[in-house]
Scaffold this active site. Structure first.
Site, PDB file in Angstrom:
ATOM      1  N   ARG A  78       0.950  -6.420   2.619  1.00 11.52           N
ATOM      2  CA  ARG A  78       0.829  -6.559   1.036  1.00 11.52           C
ATOM      3  C   ARG A  78       2.068  -7.022   0.529  1.00 11.52           C
ATOM      4  O   ARG A  78       1.839  -7.918  -0.563  1.00 11.52           O
ATOM      5  CB  ARG A  78       0.517  -5.032   0.740  1.00 11.52           C
ATOM      6  CG  ARG A  78       0.638  -4.801  -0.815  1.00 11.52           C
ATOM      7  CD  ARG A  78       0.360  -3.451  -1.152  1.00 11.52           C
ATOM      8  NE  ARG A  78       0.938  -2.859  -2.538  1.00 11.52           N
ATOM      9  CZ  ARG A  78       0.360  -3.149  -3.775  1.00 11.52           C
ATOM     10  NH1 ARG A  78      -0.620  -4.041  -3.726  1.00 11.52           N
ATOM     11  NH2 ARG A  78       1.138  -2.708  -4.709  1.00 11.52           N
ATOM     12  N   ARG A 138      -3.464  -2.266  -0.846  1.00 17.66           N
ATOM     13  CA  ARG A 138      -2.736  -1.031  -0.092  1.00 17.66           C
ATOM     14  C   ARG A 138      -4.146  -0.867   1.031  1.00 17.66           C
ATOM     15  O   ARG A 138      -5.128  -1.079   0.733  1.00 17.66           O
ATOM     16  CB  ARG A 138      -2.714  -0.069  -1.265  1.00 17.66           C
ATOM     17  CG  ARG A 138      -1.632  -0.372  -2.250  1.00 17.66           C
ATOM     18  CD  ARG A 138      -1.712   0.845  -3.068  1.00 17.66           C
ATOM     19  NE  ARG A 138      -0.427   0.804  -4.236  1.00 17.66           N
ATOM     20  CZ  ARG A 138      -0.873   0.100  -5.293  1.00 17.66           C
ATOM     21  NH1 ARG A 138      -2.235  -0.067  -5.839  1.00 17.66           N
ATOM     22  NH2 ARG A 138       0.046  -0.146  -6.382  1.00 17.66           N
ATOM     23  N   HIS A 164       1.942  -2.265   5.991  1.00 23.44           N
ATOM     24  CA  HIS A 164       2.005  -2.401   4.578  1.00 23.44           C
ATOM     25  C   HIS A 164       2.877  -3.588   4.223  1.00 23.44           C
ATOM     26  O   HIS A 164       3.229  -4.052   3.004  1.00 23.44           O
ATOM     27  CB  HIS A 164       2.632  -1.028   4.052  1.00 23.44           C
ATOM     28  CG  HIS A 164       3.889  -0.942   4.485  1.00 23.44           C
ATOM     29  ND1 HIS A 164       4.090   0.330   5.507  1.00 23.44           N
ATOM     30  CD2 HIS A 164       5.266  -1.200   4.419  1.00 23.44           C
ATOM     31  CE1 HIS A 164       5.664   0.595   5.777  1.00 23.44           C
ATOM     32  NE2 HIS A 164       6.107  -0.411   5.043  1.00 23.44           N
TER      33      HIS A 164
END
Length: 391
Positions: free
Chosen positions: A317, A206, A314
């Site tokens: 990820r 994260r 993000h």
């Protein structure tokens, strides 16, 4: 029921000047209370008293006065008294409550809330343009608040949040990069941030976790990254360093071997020698703010250049998680542990992962990377997914 001589053995009924019937009955504390409503017919009043008597006998009766608290007051107190909530979660709950719940239901007493009222509230949210994702978040918060009112505080008997499917989110599918695109993206950003792209993606980290990494957390010999803390942006305070999002977030992740030379070069040029030195910082050695990162690296230009203009940070990820899930032989527990996810169905999910399985995942990713890099780079089709909700 009336006893001999017309007298009732429980409660009393009287006819009001309006012609309606009012009931009174003693609670378990001996205090005589009036009924919550009046009745058109005496038979209805008698039935009401029979129901109240039955609930008293079976300990299901709840003092109606306890549920007269406004939803807004109770929900605000509920948020304030929740243990172990992260600052970001407190901010989210407070925002959802003030934006989507209390303007509609805030002045309604808990004991007056009903399923039709909750259904009407949710319909109004959607009709007013609130996304299904955000409406689901608001619904889940309301349901959790009222569940506490039912099970712990015993202010109401049933939870009115019983709308099938109202708690489900259907966010737009996020883009997943190819291995070639990941390395292409790393080359498109300034050199200082290239290893950040690779570690975030192939380590399944994260944002708050990757910018909180210190030199002591990188083991180049073992090829691992240890996640033991994370940064959270807290309104009014700034960046706060604390534990990861959950207990499952505490983990050690093995990186693909092909990424390690990039990490080694980054540490040599951009990170201090002290074990406490942060690995990824801005040009002045300060912690990177999420809100400034896109401008620092000219993110829009970089993602457009690799054919993924809708890509968010993000999504790196998400890409790493997807690559890991494709690794042969990786069990669900191995994957969940690598990703730092909690699971209510597996109490041991945040325990130490099997190191051999974790290394197998990293090796599978490494092979995929090597195979992709041996082939000519081809730009993937332009991502067509819409932007998901930011909250």
């Amino acid at each position: 029921m009336p006893g001999k001589g017309g007298h009732r053995r429980f409660g009393a009924i009287r006819k009001l000047p309006s012609g309606r019937y009012q009931v009174r009955y003693p609670g378990p504390d001996g205090v005589v209370r009036p009924g919550e409503q009046t009745f058109e017919r005496k038979q209805e009043a008698e039935q009401y008293l029979s129901i109240v008597e039955s609930k008293l006998i079976t300990s299901e009766w709840i003092d109606p006065n306890r549920g007269k608290i406004w939803l807004q007051d109770y929900a605000e107190r509920w948020i304030a008294e929740r243990p172990n909530l992260r600052p970001r979660t407190v901010h989210l709950y407070t925002w959802l409550l003030g934006k989507h719940v209390t303007p509609y239901l805030g002045k309604v007493p808990l004991n007056r809330l009903s399923t039709p009222m909750v259904r009407e509230w949710r319909t109004k949210l959607l009709d007013n343009g609130v996304s299904a994702t955000m409406a689901a978040k608001a619904y889940r918060l309301l349901r959790a608040v009222l569940m506490t009112a039912v099970k712990e505080d015993e202010l109401i008997r049933v939870n009115p949040c019983r709308i099938k499917g109202a708690d489900q989110e259907r966010p737009a599918e996020r883009p997943v990069l190819t291995v070639a695109q990941v390395f292409d993206l790393a080359e498109k950003v300034p050199e200082r941030y290239r290893a950040l792209i690779l570690v975030t993606t192939f380590g399944c980290l994260r944002w708050g976790e990757v910018i909180a990494l210190q030199r002591r957390d990188i083991d180049l010999e073992a090829g691992t990254v240890r996640v033991r803390q994370a940064y959270v942006e807290q309104r009014g305070t700034g960046l706060v360093l604390g534990p990861p999002k959950s207990r499952a977030g505490l983990r050690t992740v093995t990186l693909p071997a092909v990424v390690l030379p990039k990490v080694r070069a980054h540490l040599a040029e951009f990170a201090g020698d002290d074990p406490d030195a942060f690995v990824f910082t801005g040009a002045e050695g300060r912690t990177i703010w999420r809100g400034n990162f896109n401008q620092l690296v000219k993110w829009s230009d970089a993602v457009a250049a690799i054919g993924a203009p809708k890509l968010h940070f993000h999504d790196l990820r998400h890409t790493g998680n997807t690559l890991a899930s494709r690794a042969p032989g990786a069990s669900l527990r191995d994957l969940m542990t690598r990703m730092g996810h909690d699971s209510p169905r597996a109490a041991l999910i945040y325990q130490h992962a099997n190191s051999e399985a974790d290394r197998a995942i990293a090796e599978a990713i490494n092979k995929a990377v090597q195979a992709a890099r041996r082939k000519p780079s081809k730009r993937a089709p332009k991502a067509a997914q819409d932007e998901a909700e930011p909250v």
